[in-house]
Design a protein around this motif. Structure first.
Motif, PDB file in Angstrom:
ATOM      1  N   GLY A  20       0.806  -1.204   0.000  1.00  0.00           N
ATOM      2  CA  GLY A  20       0.000   0.000   0.000  1.00  0.00           C
ATOM      3  C   GLY A  20       0.842   1.257   0.000  1.00  0.00           C
ATOM      4  O   GLY A  20       0.519   2.237  -0.665  1.00  0.00           O
ATOM      5  N   SER A  21       1.944   1.246   0.758  1.00  0.00           N
ATOM      6  CA  SER A  21       2.860   2.390   0.791  1.00  0.00           C
ATOM      7  C   SER A  21       4.222   1.921   1.273  1.00  0.00           C
ATOM      8  O   SER A  21       4.343   0.840   1.870  1.00  0.00           O
ATOM      9  CB  SER A  21       2.336   3.501   1.717  1.00  0.00           C
ATOM     10  OG  SER A  21       2.318   3.053   3.065  1.00  0.00           O
ATOM     11  N   ALA A  22       5.249   2.729   1.008  1.00  0.00           N
ATOM     12  CA  ALA A  22       6.603   2.387   1.446  1.00  0.00           C
ATOM     13  C   ALA A  22       7.451   3.643   1.449  1.00  0.00           C
ATOM     14  O   ALA A  22       7.196   4.599   0.702  1.00  0.00           O
ATOM     15  CB  ALA A  22       7.234   1.338   0.531  1.00  0.00           C
ATOM     16  N   ARG A  40      14.642   8.587  -8.188  1.00  0.00           N
ATOM     17  CA  ARG A  40      14.481   8.834  -9.620  1.00  0.00           C
ATOM     18  C   ARG A  40      13.480   7.851 -10.229  1.00  0.00           C
ATOM     19  O   ARG A  40      12.625   8.228 -11.030  1.00  0.00           O
ATOM     20  CB  ARG A  40      15.830   8.719 -10.330  1.00  0.00           C
ATOM     21  CG  ARG A  40      15.798   9.123 -11.798  1.00  0.00           C
ATOM     22  CD  ARG A  40      17.153   8.913 -12.455  1.00  0.00           C
ATOM     23  NE  ARG A  40      18.198   9.643 -11.748  1.00  0.00           N
ATOM     24  CZ  ARG A  40      19.273   9.082 -11.208  1.00  0.00           C
ATOM     25  NH1 ARG A  40      19.437   7.772 -11.282  1.00  0.00           N
ATOM     26  NH2 ARG A  40      20.182   9.813 -10.600  1.00  0.00           N
ATOM     27  N   ASP A  41      13.573   6.585  -9.808  1.00  0.00           N
ATOM     28  CA  ASP A  41      12.631   5.587 -10.307  1.00  0.00           C
ATOM     29  C   ASP A  41      11.206   5.913  -9.861  1.00  0.00           C
ATOM     30  O   ASP A  41      10.255   5.799 -10.636  1.00  0.00           O
ATOM     31  CB  ASP A  41      13.020   4.187  -9.812  1.00  0.00           C
ATOM     32  CG  ASP A  41      14.276   3.654 -10.479  1.00  0.00           C
ATOM     33  OD1 ASP A  41      14.619   4.148 -11.564  1.00  0.00           O
ATOM     34  OD2 ASP A  41      14.897   2.749  -9.904  1.00  0.00           O
ATOM     35  N   VAL A  42      11.071   6.301  -8.591  1.00  0.00           N
ATOM     36  CA  VAL A  42       9.745   6.634  -8.053  1.00  0.00           C
ATOM     37  C   VAL A  42       9.154   7.827  -8.800  1.00  0.00           C
ATOM     38  O   VAL A  42       7.956   7.845  -9.132  1.00  0.00           O
ATOM     39  CB  VAL A  42       9.852   6.922  -6.546  1.00  0.00           C
ATOM     40  CG1 VAL A  42       8.600   7.635  -6.037  1.00  0.00           C
ATOM     41  CG2 VAL A  42      10.071   5.624  -5.775  1.00  0.00           C
ATOM     42  N   GLU A  43       9.971   8.827  -9.083  1.00  0.00           N
ATOM     43  CA  GLU A  43       9.489  10.006  -9.806  1.00  0.00           C
ATOM     44  C   GLU A  43       8.969   9.631 -11.185  1.00  0.00           C
ATOM     45  O   GLU A  43       7.928  10.137 -11.633  1.00  0.00           O
ATOM     46  CB  GLU A  43      10.612  11.040  -9.911  1.00  0.00           C
ATOM     47  CG  GLU A  43      10.958  11.706  -8.590  1.00  0.00           C
ATOM     48  CD  GLU A  43      12.183  12.604  -8.700  1.00  0.00           C
ATOM     49  OE1 GLU A  43      12.848  12.570  -9.763  1.00  0.00           O
ATOM     50  OE2 GLU A  43      12.471  13.315  -7.722  1.00  0.00           O
ATOM     51  N   ARG A  50       1.612   5.518 -12.159  1.00  0.00           N
ATOM     52  CA  ARG A  50       1.582   4.167 -11.594  1.00  0.00           C
ATOM     53  C   ARG A  50       1.773   4.175 -10.074  1.00  0.00           C
ATOM     54  O   ARG A  50       1.475   3.191  -9.402  1.00  0.00           O
ATOM     55  CB  ARG A  50       2.657   3.320 -12.262  1.00  0.00           C
ATOM     56  CG  ARG A  50       2.458   3.228 -13.760  1.00  0.00           C
ATOM     57  CD  ARG A  50       3.691   2.745 -14.479  1.00  0.00           C
ATOM     58  NE  ARG A  50       3.892   1.311 -14.318  1.00  0.00           N
ATOM     59  CZ  ARG A  50       4.949   0.664 -14.780  1.00  0.00           C
ATOM     60  NH1 ARG A  50       5.915   1.340 -15.406  1.00  0.00           N
ATOM     61  NH2 ARG A  50       5.063  -0.634 -14.630  1.00  0.00           N
ATOM     62  N   LEU A  51       2.292   5.281  -9.527  1.00  0.00           N
ATOM     63  CA  LEU A  51       2.465   5.458  -8.091  1.00  0.00           C
ATOM     64  C   LEU A  51       2.108   6.886  -7.723  1.00  0.00           C
ATOM     65  O   LEU A  51       2.079   7.781  -8.585  1.00  0.00           O
ATOM     66  CB  LEU A  51       3.915   5.171  -7.666  1.00  0.00           C
ATOM     67  CG  LEU A  51       4.439   3.744  -7.807  1.00  0.00           C
ATOM     68  CD1 LEU A  51       5.916   3.713  -7.419  1.00  0.00           C
ATOM     69  CD2 LEU A  51       3.645   2.786  -6.939  1.00  0.00           C
ATOM     70  N   GLY A  56       8.915  11.708   1.094  1.00  0.00           N
ATOM     71  CA  GLY A  56       9.716  10.553   1.486  1.00  0.00           C
ATOM     72  C   GLY A  56       8.976   9.238   1.442  1.00  0.00           C
ATOM     73  O   GLY A  56       9.520   8.198   1.804  1.00  0.00           O
ATOM     74  N   VAL A  57       7.698   9.287   1.017  1.00  0.00           N
ATOM     75  CA  VAL A  57       6.861   8.091   0.996  1.00  0.00           C
ATOM     76  C   VAL A  57       6.237   7.960  -0.383  1.00  0.00           C
ATOM     77  O   VAL A  57       5.939   8.946  -1.045  1.00  0.00           O
ATOM     78  CB  VAL A  57       5.751   8.170   2.077  1.00  0.00           C
ATOM     79  CG1 VAL A  57       4.826   6.967   1.995  1.00  0.00           C
ATOM     80  CG2 VAL A  57       6.374   8.271   3.460  1.00  0.00           C
ATOM     81  N   VAL A  58       6.053   6.730  -0.814  1.00  0.00           N
ATOM     82  CA  VAL A  58       5.382   6.478  -2.083  1.00  0.00           C
ATOM     83  C   VAL A  58       4.202   5.545  -1.811  1.00  0.00           C
ATOM     84  O   VAL A  58       4.293   4.635  -0.983  1.00  0.00           O
ATOM     85  CB  VAL A  58       6.355   5.860  -3.117  1.00  0.00           C
ATOM     86  CG1 VAL A  58       6.943   4.566  -2.618  1.00  0.00           C
ATOM     87  CG2 VAL A  58       5.669   5.662  -4.447  1.00  0.00           C
ATOM     88  N   ARG A  59       3.083   5.801  -2.477  1.00  0.00           N
ATOM     89  CA  ARG A  59       1.859   5.042  -2.232  1.00  0.00           C
ATOM     90  C   ARG A  59       1.340   4.413  -3.512  1.00  0.00           C
ATOM     91  O   ARG A  59       1.542   4.945  -4.601  1.00  0.00           O
ATOM     92  CB  ARG A  59       0.782   5.941  -1.620  1.00  0.00           C
ATOM     93  CG  ARG A  59       1.127   6.457  -0.223  1.00  0.00           C
ATOM     94  CD  ARG A  59       0.005   7.302   0.352  1.00  0.00           C
ATOM     95  NE  ARG A  59       0.279   7.659   1.737  1.00  0.00           N
ATOM     96  CZ  ARG A  59       1.040   8.699   2.096  1.00  0.00           C
ATOM     97  NH1 ARG A  59       1.584   9.469   1.159  1.00  0.00           N
ATOM     98  NH2 ARG A  59       1.251   8.945   3.377  1.00  0.00           N
ATOM     99  N   SER A  60       0.625   3.307  -3.325  1.00  0.00           N
ATOM    100  CA  SER A  60       0.004   2.637  -4.456  1.00  0.00           C
ATOM    101  C   SER A  60      -1.166   3.458  -4.956  1.00  0.00           C
ATOM    102  O   SER A  60      -1.854   4.131  -4.179  1.00  0.00           O
ATOM    103  CB  SER A  60      -0.462   1.236  -4.049  1.00  0.00           C
ATOM    104  OG  SER A  60      -1.263   0.653  -5.059  1.00  0.00           O
ATOM    105  N   THR A  61      -1.387   3.406  -6.256  1.00  0.00           N
ATOM    106  CA  THR A  61      -2.542   4.096  -6.829  1.00  0.00           C
ATOM    107  C   THR A  61      -3.745   3.175  -6.944  1.00  0.00           C
ATOM    108  O   THR A  61      -4.807   3.606  -7.393  1.00  0.00           O
ATOM    109  CB  THR A  61      -2.208   4.619  -8.245  1.00  0.00           C
ATOM    110  OG1 THR A  61      -1.858   3.508  -9.076  1.00  0.00           O
ATOM    111  CG2 THR A  61      -1.060   5.608  -8.203  1.00  0.00           C
TER     112      THR A  61
END
Length: 361
Positions: A20-22, A40-43, A50-51, A56-61
């Motif tokens: 869900g998030s990381a 860079r990958d997250v951006e 897709r995210l 500092g956190v990335v979440r699922s869409t």
């Protein structure tokens, strides 16, 4: 060997969607890349929609998408769930793919990140998407991880086959089909090859973080301990991160060159391939030559033959495991035959490829 960018990003996506998030820093540590690379990958994944990024956190869409209602299985999709960064099982995947595609089945691949319980949400999502059957290779780093999955896996309502995972006798998974390599035979091949070359003292440096690794460790100990020509043997972890079941005794985490010196061993069996190649490099740093001072047999044979000194290796029949598992699953999906086919435990024998890393004393 540098991992392709798209593969790394797919791993990030799988990890975030399973939780869900990381945190970006946690993802960087798991993928063994810099925080800058992970960011860079997250951006890029966020730019593609897709995210979702936070501070500092990335979440699922997934929660924000309009997900269509689940549809019942239509019989044309098989979900395959394998651990990330497990090239051994990727070969099994390719074997399964050839059988499934020839039968007209569509494959939905799910890659489980390196966290306990990561397979369950992926399998649940695959079933929601209409998967009619499953090919599974849970990571199961520890026996506790394995036990935690028993009940819900046993309750699956679609046919499923385990690849390179052997249900324990009397467990909740007793009625699940499995296709495995016979790693006891593989250990026997390695020991007999070395003994046949005149080696009487052997060190085993293996992983201890998967069912395969634990089976191999146990088999090596039994075979060497009972062999009339083996005078002495010892075991140690093949890499510091290769086991979570500790605590280990100091001699079980010692550097390979130290164990060789302490035991007077002239041969070693090393699991898996990448660890084996790195251990051979470290032996050279300490003045131990392969095969002049120490004969080496690797276990897995994915990249063992690519070293500066190509390594003699035991090769489990990786692609054949996938093919056999897919064929068994297709039988289960055949409604006419499903009720007449007993539960199966299929074991395939590994082979030995002799190269330049072993020689006679």
């Amino acid at each position: 060997m540098r991992e392709p960018v798209e593969v790394r990003r797919q791993r990030i996506l799988a990890a975030v969607e399973s939780r869900g998030s990381a945190r970006v820093s946690d993802l960087a540590a798991e993928l063994e890349v810099s925080v800058v690379t992970a960011r860079r990958d997250v951006e890029e994944l966020a730019r593609e929609g897709r995210l979702r990024r936070g501070h500092g956190v990335v979440r699922s869409t997934l929660a924000a998408r309009d997900i269509p209602a689940p549809r019942p299985p239509d019989g044309d999709t098989v979900a395959v769930v394998v651990p990330e960064r497990h090239h051994y099982l990727y070969e099994s995947l390719h074997g399964a793919r050839s059988v499934l595609e020839a039968s007209g089945k569509r494959i939905a691949l799910h890659i489980a990140p390196q966290v306990a319980g990561a397979e369950r949400p992926l399998i649940e999502r695959a079933l929601e998407d209409g998967a009619a059957g499953l090919l599974l290779a849970p990571r199961w780093r520890t026996p506790a991880d394995e036990e935690a999955d028993h009940l819900w896996l046993a309750a699956l309502e679609v046919p499923a086959v385990l690849m390179e995972r052997r249900p324990g006798a009397g467990t909740a998974l007793h009625a699940m089909d499995s296709v495995c390599s016979d790693h006891v035979h593989g250990a026997h091949l390695a020991v007999e090859h070395l003994v046949g070359l005149g080696h009487r003292r052997i060190v085993f440096a293996t992983r201890d973080d998967s069912p395969t690794a634990r089976t191999l460790r146990s088999a090596c100990a039994r075979i060497a301990g009972a062999h009339p020509l083996v005078e002495a043997w010892a075991w140690t972890l093949s890499a510091p991160e290769a086991g979570q079941e500790g605590p280990y005794a100091p001699e079980e985490t010692a550097e390979l060159h130290e164990v060789l010196r302490r035991t007077g061993a002239t041969a070693a069996v090393l699991h898996g391939d990448v660890d084996a190649l790195m251990l051979v490099q470290r032996l050279a740093d300490h003045g131990v030559r392969v095969p002049e001072d120490c004969s080496v047999v690797a276990y897995d044979d994915v990249v063992a033959g690519l070293g500066t000194t190509p390594l003699t290796a035991v090769a489990p029949p990786k692609a054949d495991v996938g093919r056999a598992a897919a064929e068994l699953l297709l039988e289960r999906l055949d409604s006419e035959a499903a009720g007449r086919t007993p539960v199966r435990r299929v074991e395939l024998l590994p082979s030995l490829s002799v190269r330049g890393s072993t020689r006679a004393l």
